[in-house]
Design a protein around this motif. Structure first.
Motif, PDB file in Angstrom:
ATOM      1  N   ALA A 172       0.852  -1.200   0.000  1.00 43.29           N
ATOM      2  CA  ALA A 172       0.000   0.000   0.000  1.00 43.29           C
ATOM      3  C   ALA A 172       0.882   1.242   0.000  1.00 43.29           C
ATOM      4  O   ALA A 172       1.997   1.219   0.535  1.00 43.29           O
ATOM      5  N   ASP A 173       0.368   2.320  -0.578  1.00 46.60           N
ATOM      6  CA  ASP A 173       1.149   3.560  -0.625  1.00 46.60           C
ATOM      7  C   ASP A 173       0.921   4.359   0.677  1.00 46.60           C
ATOM      8  O   ASP A 173       0.192   3.911   1.561  1.00 46.60           O
ATOM      9  N   PRO A 174       1.535   5.527   0.832  1.00 47.98           N
ATOM     10  CA  PRO A 174       1.383   6.270   2.094  1.00 47.98           C
ATOM     11  C   PRO A 174      -0.062   6.657   2.423  1.00 47.98           C
ATOM     12  O   PRO A 174      -0.385   6.937   3.578  1.00 47.98           O
ATOM     13  N   ASN A 175      -0.945   6.649   1.409  1.00 49.10           N
ATOM     14  CA  ASN A 175      -2.374   6.905   1.683  1.00 49.10           C
ATOM     15  C   ASN A 175      -3.127   5.622   2.001  1.00 49.10           C
ATOM     16  O   ASN A 175      -4.355   5.635   2.122  1.00 49.10           O
ATOM     17  N   CYS A 176      -2.392   4.523   2.076  1.00 49.23           N
ATOM     18  CA  CYS A 176      -2.974   3.193   2.329  1.00 49.23           C
ATOM     19  C   CYS A 176      -3.731   2.654   1.120  1.00 49.23           C
ATOM     20  O   CYS A 176      -4.489   1.681   1.236  1.00 49.23           O
ATOM     21  N   ALA A 177      -3.535   3.279  -0.049  1.00 48.68           N
ATOM     22  CA  ALA A 177      -4.171   2.779  -1.270  1.00 48.68           C
ATOM     23  C   ALA A 177      -3.392   1.567  -1.779  1.00 48.68           C
ATOM     24  O   ALA A 177      -2.166   1.554  -1.752  1.00 48.68           O
ATOM     25  N   THR A 178      -4.120   0.565  -2.243  1.00 47.29           N
ATOM     26  CA  THR A 178      -3.481  -0.640  -2.775  1.00 47.29           C
ATOM     27  C   THR A 178      -3.336  -0.511  -4.293  1.00 47.29           C
ATOM     28  O   THR A 178      -3.681   0.520  -4.873  1.00 47.29           O
ATOM     29  N   HIS A 182      -9.622   2.168  -5.391  1.00 50.20           N
ATOM     30  CA  HIS A 182     -10.705   2.164  -4.397  1.00 50.20           C
ATOM     31  C   HIS A 182     -10.563   1.057  -3.337  1.00 50.20           C
ATOM     32  O   HIS A 182     -11.448   0.904  -2.506  1.00 50.20           O
ATOM     33  N   ALA A 183      -9.499   0.310  -3.381  1.00 50.19           N
ATOM     34  CA  ALA A 183      -9.259  -0.697  -2.324  1.00 50.19           C
ATOM     35  C   ALA A 183      -8.075  -0.224  -1.489  1.00 50.19           C
ATOM     36  O   ALA A 183      -7.002   0.092  -2.032  1.00 50.19           O
ATOM     37  N   TYR A 184      -8.271  -0.152  -0.187  1.00 48.98           N
ATOM     38  CA  TYR A 184      -7.256   0.343   0.749  1.00 48.98           C
ATOM     39  C   TYR A 184      -6.911  -0.775   1.733  1.00 48.98           C
ATOM     40  O   TYR A 184      -7.690  -1.721   1.910  1.00 48.98           O
ATOM     41  N   ALA A 185      -5.753  -0.636   2.354  1.00 46.72           N
ATOM     42  CA  ALA A 185      -5.367  -1.636   3.355  1.00 46.72           C
ATOM     43  C   ALA A 185      -4.891  -0.918   4.609  1.00 46.72           C
ATOM     44  O   ALA A 185      -4.130   0.054   4.530  1.00 46.72           O
ATOM     45  N   ALA A 186      -5.361  -1.375   5.761  1.00 46.72           N
ATOM     46  CA  ALA A 186      -4.981  -0.754   7.033  1.00 46.72           C
ATOM     47  C   ALA A 186      -4.597  -1.834   8.039  1.00 46.72           C
ATOM     48  O   ALA A 186      -5.064  -2.968   7.960  1.00 46.72           O
ATOM     49  N   GLY A 187      -3.733  -1.453   8.956  1.00 50.57           N
ATOM     50  CA  GLY A 187      -3.373  -2.373  10.038  1.00 50.57           C
ATOM     51  C   GLY A 187      -2.289  -3.368   9.652  1.00 50.57           C
ATOM     52  O   GLY A 187      -1.569  -3.201   8.665  1.00 50.57           O
ATOM     53  N   ALA A 200      -2.366   0.496  13.481  1.00 52.44           N
ATOM     54  CA  ALA A 200      -3.581  -0.001  12.813  1.00 52.44           C
ATOM     55  C   ALA A 200      -4.638   1.103  12.777  1.00 52.44           C
ATOM     56  O   ALA A 200      -5.243   1.376  11.729  1.00 52.44           O
ATOM     57  N   ALA A 201      -4.844   1.759  13.924  1.00 50.21           N
ATOM     58  CA  ALA A 201      -5.840   2.838  13.974  1.00 50.21           C
ATOM     59  C   ALA A 201      -5.403   3.997  13.087  1.00 50.21           C
ATOM     60  O   ALA A 201      -6.229   4.600  12.373  1.00 50.21           O
ATOM     61  N   GLY A 202      -4.126   4.296  13.106  1.00 46.12           N
ATOM     62  CA  GLY A 202      -3.601   5.415  12.313  1.00 46.12           C
ATOM     63  C   GLY A 202      -3.757   5.170  10.823  1.00 46.12           C
ATOM     64  O   GLY A 202      -4.188   6.071  10.084  1.00 46.12           O
ATOM     65  N   THR A 203      -3.438   3.969  10.382  1.00 50.61           N
ATOM     66  CA  THR A 203      -3.555   3.706   8.939  1.00 50.61           C
ATOM     67  C   THR A 203      -5.019   3.650   8.514  1.00 50.61           C
ATOM     68  O   THR A 203      -5.365   4.074   7.407  1.00 50.61           O
ATOM     69  N   ALA A 204      -5.879   3.163   9.404  1.00 55.86           N
ATOM     70  CA  ALA A 204      -7.314   3.166   9.065  1.00 55.86           C
ATOM     71  C   ALA A 204      -7.814   4.600   8.911  1.00 55.86           C
ATOM     72  O   ALA A 204      -8.583   4.913   7.987  1.00 55.86           O
ATOM     73  N   ALA A 205      -7.358   5.480   9.798  1.00 55.55           N
ATOM     74  CA  ALA A 205      -7.769   6.887   9.709  1.00 55.55           C
ATOM     75  C   ALA A 205      -7.217   7.524   8.432  1.00 55.55           C
ATOM     76  O   ALA A 205      -7.905   8.303   7.759  1.00 55.55           O
ATOM     77  N   THR A 206      -5.985   7.175   8.096  1.00 56.91           N
ATOM     78  CA  THR A 206      -5.381   7.698   6.865  1.00 56.91           C
ATOM     79  C   THR A 206      -6.198   7.268   5.652  1.00 56.91           C
ATOM     80  O   THR A 206      -6.505   8.073   4.755  1.00 56.91           O
ATOM     81  N   ALA A 207      -6.537   5.971   5.627  1.00 56.18           N
ATOM     82  CA  ALA A 207      -7.319   5.455   4.490  1.00 56.18           C
ATOM     83  C   ALA A 207      -8.665   6.164   4.414  1.00 56.18           C
ATOM     84  O   ALA A 207      -9.082   6.622   3.338  1.00 56.18           O
ATOM     85  N   LYS A 209      -9.555   9.061   5.562  1.00 54.71           N
ATOM     86  CA  LYS A 209      -9.396  10.469   5.162  1.00 54.71           C
ATOM     87  C   LYS A 209      -9.186  10.564   3.652  1.00 54.71           C
ATOM     88  O   LYS A 209      -9.784  11.407   2.977  1.00 54.71           O
ATOM     89  N   HIS A 210      -8.348   9.692   3.136  1.00 54.17           N
ATOM     90  CA  HIS A 210      -8.069   9.731   1.704  1.00 54.17           C
ATOM     91  C   HIS A 210      -9.319   9.402   0.900  1.00 54.17           C
ATOM     92  O   HIS A 210      -9.609  10.039  -0.119  1.00 54.17           O
ATOM     93  N   ILE A 211     -10.068   8.433   1.371  1.00 52.73           N
ATOM     94  CA  ILE A 211     -11.299   8.055   0.643  1.00 52.73           C
ATOM     95  C   ILE A 211     -12.258   9.251   0.580  1.00 52.73           C
ATOM     96  O   ILE A 211     -12.780   9.586  -0.482  1.00 52.73           O
ATOM     97  N   PHE A 212     -12.459   9.917   1.713  1.00 50.56           N
ATOM     98  CA  PHE A 212     -13.456  10.996   1.720  1.00 50.56           C
ATOM     99  C   PHE A 212     -12.927  12.293   1.123  1.00 50.56           C
ATOM    100  O   PHE A 212     -13.700  13.130   0.682  1.00 50.56           O
ATOM    101  N   SER A 213     -11.607  12.429   1.068  1.00 51.93           N
ATOM    102  CA  SER A 213     -11.063  13.654   0.480  1.00 51.93           C
ATOM    103  C   SER A 213     -10.885  13.543  -1.020  1.00 51.93           C
ATOM    104  O   SER A 213     -11.053  14.510  -1.744  1.00 51.93           O
ATOM    105  N   PHE A 214     -10.481  12.364  -1.467  1.00 50.95           N
ATOM    106  CA  PHE A 214     -10.026  12.284  -2.856  1.00 50.95           C
ATOM    107  C   PHE A 214     -10.777  11.301  -3.738  1.00 50.95           C
ATOM    108  O   PHE A 214     -10.593  11.298  -4.939  1.00 50.95           O
TER     109      PHE A 214
END
Ligand SMILES: Cc1cc2nc3c(=O)[nH]c(=O)nc-3n(C[C@H](O)[C@H](O)[C@H](O)COP(=O)(O)OP(=O)(O)OC[C@H]3O[C@@H](n4cnc5c(N)ncnc54)[C@H](O)[C@@H]3O)c2cc1C
Length: 218
Positions: A172-178, A182-187, A200-207, A209-214
């Protein structure tokens, strides 16, 4: 699974703006007979809660990382003897654990050795050990066994759909995008280096945020 929908085991389809995969990791198994069957009958599920259970007994711990050595130190406080069986002659555990374990007279090491089988009757009775250099086998009697040989990511279901690294973790990239839009990975499933609740919580929040922002909702 495609970018925005997944198929459940019962055949139902779920669609969403995006998918966050957080399937974590599971303990690596020895893959020898008796390993699952004898959990609770000599095979310990957790070292942290087994100090009373192993009091006055012998313990074999399989592994050479932090979890193996930390548990050896912990269980060595009450056990009669702890034997660490490790497939190499060097440890991946932190230096402090290794040094303390080496100084502990209750802790012994069987190095360059694999556990080939668990001997058992009503309970675990011992392990068959194979020297990886000579191929020689021997039997080590023990009352209890703790297996701590690392973890494997729960990604079998994504094989062929997402990019995985050579150990099976999701890339996954720094935004947790795979690698799949539209598929993200966290934890832990995408984080072999620092698997903690915070990351795990931090990457979920990152994902999220990225989903709702971009990512667009359509
Ligand atoms: C014994 C132990 C002690 C720990 N102590 C600490 C600690 O003190 N502090 C700390 O920060 N971290 C600790 N950790 C690590 C921490 O628990 C993990 O880093 C964290 O739980 C990772 O969260 P996660 O959501 O990525 O995965 P998990 O919490 O492992 O959750 C993954 C979930 O996905 C499910 N799942 C798996 N495959 C599928 C599938 N195909 N479909 C649907 N669901 C699936 C699993 O059943 C599980 O419910 C500890 C871990 C262990 C094992």
């Amino acid at each position: 699974m495609n970018a925005r929908s997944i198929v459940l085991e019962d055949g139902r389809h779920l669609t969403a703006r995006a998918i966050i995969i957080a399937t974590g990791v599971r303990r690596r198994k020895l893959d020898v007979p008796g390993e699952d069957e004898f959990c609770g009958r000599g095979i310990l599920d957790s070292g942290a809660t087994a100090k009373n259970e192993v009091a006055g007994k012998t313990v074999v711990i399989v592994g050479g990382g932090d979890a193996a050595l930390e548990n050896a130190l912990m269980l060595g406080e009450t056990a009669k003897r702890v034997t660490v069986v490790h497939r190499r002659d060097e440890f991946t555990a932190r230096r402090d654990f290794v040094d303390r374990a080496r100084q502990n007279l209750k802790i012994e090491f069987v190095l360059n050795s694999n556990v080939a089988a668990i001997t058992r009757n009503q309970n675990v009775e011992g392990v068959e050990i194979c020297d990886v250099r000579s191929g020689a086998t021997s039997h080590l009697a023990t009352d209890t066994l703790l297996i701590r040989i690392g973890v494997v990511p729960n990604t079998e279901v994504f094989q062929g759909q997402l990019e995985l690294d050579k150990s099976g973790y999701i890339v996954a990239d720094p935004n947790c995008a795979t690698s799949l839009p539209h598929a993200y990975a966290a934890g832990d499933v995408a984080n072999p280096r620092s698997p903690t609740i915070s990351t795990a919580a931090g990457t979920a929040a990152t994902a999220a945020k990225h989903i709702f922002s971009f990512s667009s909702g359509s």
